[in-house]
Design an enzyme around this catalytic site. Structure first.
Site, mmCIF file in Angstrom:
data_model
loop_
_atom_site.group_PDB
_atom_site.id
_atom_site.type_symbol
_atom_site.label_atom_id
_atom_site.label_comp_id
_atom_site.label_asym_id
_atom_site.label_seq_id
_atom_site.Cartn_x
_atom_site.Cartn_y
_atom_site.Cartn_z
ATOM 1 N N TRP A 335 -6.828 -33.115 4.860
ATOM 2 C CA TRP A 335 -7.788 -34.026 4.810
ATOM 3 C C TRP A 335 -9.289 -33.181 5.060
ATOM 4 O O TRP A 335 -10.297 -33.574 4.647
ATOM 5 C CB TRP A 335 -7.756 -34.699 6.183
ATOM 6 C CG TRP A 335 -8.984 -35.324 6.578
ATOM 7 C CD1 TRP A 335 -9.490 -36.396 5.945
ATOM 8 C CD2 TRP A 335 -9.774 -35.112 7.811
ATOM 9 N NE1 TRP A 335 -10.896 -36.651 6.671
ATOM 10 C CE2 TRP A 335 -10.820 -36.174 7.805
ATOM 11 C CE3 TRP A 335 -9.683 -34.185 8.881
ATOM 12 C CZ2 TRP A 335 -11.864 -35.885 8.639
ATOM 13 C CZ3 TRP A 335 -10.499 -34.393 9.978
ATOM 14 C CH2 TRP A 335 -11.435 -35.024 10.021
ATOM 15 N N HIS A 336 -9.249 -32.081 5.750
ATOM 16 C CA HIS A 336 -10.428 -31.414 5.909
ATOM 17 C C HIS A 336 -10.808 -30.725 4.603
ATOM 18 O O HIS A 336 -11.998 -30.587 4.437
ATOM 19 C CB HIS A 336 -10.191 -30.067 6.773
ATOM 20 C CG HIS A 336 -10.397 -30.671 8.258
ATOM 21 N ND1 HIS A 336 -9.121 -30.647 9.027
ATOM 22 C CD2 HIS A 336 -11.213 -30.960 9.179
ATOM 23 C CE1 HIS A 336 -9.586 -31.231 10.260
ATOM 24 N NE2 HIS A 336 -10.696 -31.068 10.465
#
Length: 406
Positions: A335-336
């Site tokens: 997600w990052h």
């Protein structure tokens, strides 16, 4: 039109004391209304629109256009699924809608790795808005949302204090909170807390972060790069100063968002609770970026455990929980961003959660009479803190710069 918008000033959320002066003046009528038991809905909508508008003018016009398109897209998906769910509950439809809701964020995160530049779909805060939208779809699937309309959903999505930096709220909690105007005495307590949060946020963001971000971390990085691509003790300095910078900057933003929310009569959940005093990594994730970690816990970890238990994918509960931890944290790493250091960061935290659970089981079996003391707790806090700092160094991307791009 676009040329004109690009000439307008741009005010990033909580970026300067001037921003706060304008914001406090603008919300005074809202505060007066709540004090007398009335929420000025349309005035609040106007103020929110105005401040969000100036967050995405100037050099951020492209992001503003992407935000508008994104909100329309997500509103259509969420409202369609809400009306569909009143009569049907087909699993593949739910998974399809959840995937479509996440798709813009996936494109934004994958594009830099695929084509070397940021996606035009991206804008500041897209991750937080995606979590809100997907969470609403999941709440709808669970049947806990009995009422939803497009205007209330948009109001939830673009709630001005939290639109670009979180914390990540849930629709049901927000809607219940918003509809119930606080009693006068309760609101005065909220204002008291808001003032404390804002002053603490100023200390974090504009004082302490200044030293970490503008003085100490750049110096440590400069000295560390003199030995590139080799490691040196200066890299240790980078690790600790980056951890301090990350915490005080992010915690400061979160305090601002919560403080302004309280002034507007909404109890937005807190994001941090003394995370560096955690005695183990599980406790750390119960204290660090709490709205994100709780979102992942509720919507990924717990649902995977429930599904795997229902399908009997694992014979061992320990194997199930370990797999769930690894899946949860690796997804958080992706997600990052799609880079080796974000993915490794997620992997290491997943592994740490697995090791922590294994240690607790071992201790329960072999050291039942071992009592916790201030010394053992202090050692546990020290170990946890240094592990977190080490993984933050990986997360920062500095090692990528040191080893591969110097």
């Amino acid at each position: 039109m676009l040329n004109w918008l690009q000439t307008l000033p741009n005010y990033s959320a909580y970026g300067s004391p001037t921003y706060f002066i304008y914001l406090i003046i603008a919300i005074i009528p809202l505060m007066i209304g709540i004090y007398f038991g009335k929420r000025l809905v349309w005035y609040e909508a106007f103020v929110s629109f105005l401040f969000i508008f100036f967050m995405f003018t100037g050099s951020s016009v492209q992001q503003g256009c992407s935000l508008i398109a994104y909100i329309i897209y997500e509103t259509i998906l969420v409202m369609w699924y809400f009306y569909y769910r009143q009569k049907h509950n087909t699993s593949w439809v739910f998974y399809l809608l959840a995937f479509l809701s996440i798709l813009p964020l996936v494109i934004v995160k994958v594009t830099p790795a695929m084509v070397g530049h940021n996606s035009l779909l991206g804008f500041m805060g897209i991750s937080y808005l995606t979590f809100r939208a997907v969470g609403t779809i999941i709440e709808t699937r669970d049947g806990v949302l009995k009422e939803l309309n497009w205007w209330k959903f948009i109001r939830f999505m673009v709630f001005m204090p939290t639109i670009t930096s979180g914390p990540i709220d849930r629709y049901r909690r927000f809607a219940t909170d918003y509809q119930a105007v606080p009693e006068r005495q309760e609101y005065l307590k909220m204002v008291d807390k808001a003032i404390y949060y804002l002053f603490l946020g100023f200390l974090y963001k504009f004082v302490i972060t200044y030293f970490f971000a503008m003085q100490w971390q750049p110096f440590m990085e400069k000295m560390a790069m003199l030995s590139a691509p080799h490691l040196s003790w200066w890299v240790v300095g980078v690790a600790y100063t980056y951890a301090g910078n990350l915490f005080f900057d992010f915690a400061g933003y979160s305090l601002f968002a919560v403080g302004i929310s309280y002034l507007m009569g909404v109890k937005t959940p807190m994001n941090f609770n003394k995370p560096f005093s955690s005695p183990n990594i599980k406790e750390f994730w119960n204290r660090w970026h709490m709205t994100l970690s709780f979102w992942f816990r509720d919507y990924i970890f717990m649902r995977f455990v429930f599904l795997a238990t229902k399908k009997r994918w694992f014979k061992s509960r320990n194997a199930l929980s370990s797999t769930a931890y690894m899946l949860n944290m690796i997804i958080m790493g992706f997600w990052h961003g799609v880079t080796w250091y974000y993915i490794l960061y997620g992997f290491l935290h997943g592994l740490a959660l697995v090791v922590n659970d294994a240690w607790l089981r071992y201790k329960q079996k072999h050291f039942k009479n071992l009592k916790s003391t201030w010394l053992t707790k202090g050692i546990a806090i020290l170990i946890t803190f240094n592990f977190v700092v080490f993984t933050f160094l990986i997360f920062s991307g500095f090692l990528n710069k040191l080893w591969f791009t110097h």
